[in-house]
Design an enzyme around this catalytic site. Sequence first.
Site, PDB file in Angstrom:
ATOM      1  N   LYS A 175      -7.156   1.642  -3.424  1.00  0.00           N
ATOM      2  CA  LYS A 175      -6.872   1.263  -2.038  1.00  0.00           C
ATOM      3  C   LYS A 175      -7.102   2.433  -1.098  1.00  0.00           C
ATOM      4  O   LYS A 175      -7.558   2.264   0.045  1.00  0.00           O
ATOM      5  CB  LYS A 175      -5.431   0.765  -1.911  1.00  0.00           C
ATOM      6  CG  LYS A 175      -5.028   0.323  -0.489  1.00  0.00           C
ATOM      7  CD  LYS A 175      -5.903  -0.810   0.035  1.00  0.00           C
ATOM      8  CE  LYS A 175      -5.556  -1.188   1.475  1.00  0.00           C
ATOM      9  NZ  LYS A 175      -4.291  -1.933   1.591  1.00  0.00           N
TER      10      LYS A 175
ATOM     11  N   THR B  66       0.877  -1.175   0.000  1.00  0.00           N
ATOM     12  CA  THR B  66       0.000   0.000   0.000  1.00  0.00           C
ATOM     13  C   THR B  66       0.907   1.215   0.000  1.00  0.00           C
ATOM     14  O   THR B  66       1.562   1.522   0.997  1.00  0.00           O
ATOM     15  CB  THR B  66      -0.931   0.007   1.222  1.00  0.00           C
ATOM     16  OG1 THR B  66      -1.807  -1.116   1.144  1.00  0.00           O
ATOM     17  CG2 THR B  66      -1.768   1.286   1.249  1.00  0.00           C
TER      18      THR B  66
ATOM     19  N   LYS C  77      -0.325   5.522   8.240  1.00  0.00           N
ATOM     20  CA  LYS C  77       0.456   5.629   7.014  1.00  0.00           C
ATOM     21  C   LYS C  77      -0.465   5.658   5.797  1.00  0.00           C
ATOM     22  O   LYS C  77      -0.316   6.496   4.902  1.00  0.00           O
ATOM     23  CB  LYS C  77       1.435   4.455   6.925  1.00  0.00           C
ATOM     24  CG  LYS C  77       2.363   4.492   5.720  1.00  0.00           C
ATOM     25  CD  LYS C  77       1.864   3.668   4.557  1.00  0.00           C
ATOM     26  CE  LYS C  77       1.916   2.184   4.845  1.00  0.00           C
ATOM     27  NZ  LYS C  77       1.537   1.376   3.643  1.00  0.00           N
TER      28      LYS C  77
END
Length: 290
Positions: A172, A97, A240
């Site tokens: 995502k 990711t 994050k």
Amino acid sequence: MAKIAFIGLGVMGFPMAGHLARAGHDVCVYNRTRSKAEHWCATYSGRSAATPAAAAEGAEFVFTCVGNDDDLRQVTTGAEGVLKTLSPGSVLIDHTTASAEVARELDLQAKEQGCGFLDAPVSGGQAGAENGVLSIMIGGVEADYGRVSPLLDAYAKSHRLLGEAGSGQLAKMVNQICIAGLVQGLAEAVHFVKRAGLEGEAVFDVIQHGAAGSWQMANRHQSMLDDRYDFGFAVDWMRKDLRIALEEARRNGARLPVTALVDQFYADLQAEGNGRLDTSSLLKRLEKGG
């Protein structure tokens, strides 16, 4: 049988690489912590290499699943990265990711070497990886996706090509935006249940089958009621991911007020030393009066 390199054996990469090995493919792994690679080789039928470049030598397909943009650049374009040895005609598939920006960078560099590239972040958590039922969002070109698709079936319940390079990472971000609001809503619901004196297990057993139901409710309500957060997707990782989404929103003009607020709630948990707890630990903040 395909010749595969898999770079990164964290909680997701370890079982994903394992599914490929168990499907009969020739898998060579690399992990920064050597002992993890040795443990993988003892668990599955495969080999390990001392560097990402060595793992990728002669591979038809190279998978990466690391921590962030910097980690990804190190194992791909770094001095010992996979692009040093990746052969023309091979495909690089990134499950990290990361940002859409780094995905586009890698796409260009792979093409310069005559290689394909897919950005393919996953959703489904550690359990999804272990059980081979991940959802994969993919950016790239149809020809590369067609070649890689049978390999993804080893550990995915669903996968789909969504557009050019970077599209997987953008999708995502959408996934994490949705989860942030859902988990905060579930935390508030559990908090309310406790304050109202209701029997939580019974309440969620009923409502999870109606319009309020979600994966988060089905899989996290009981652990939240039990005050258990020592598993799953960590707060540090979610922050994050939300940082990436919020930075992209600033670039494209999207307004994400709820996402920004939940990100700050997670920052509160980090400040209390709870960065390694599961994301559902948002409930702890409410119970402390946050």
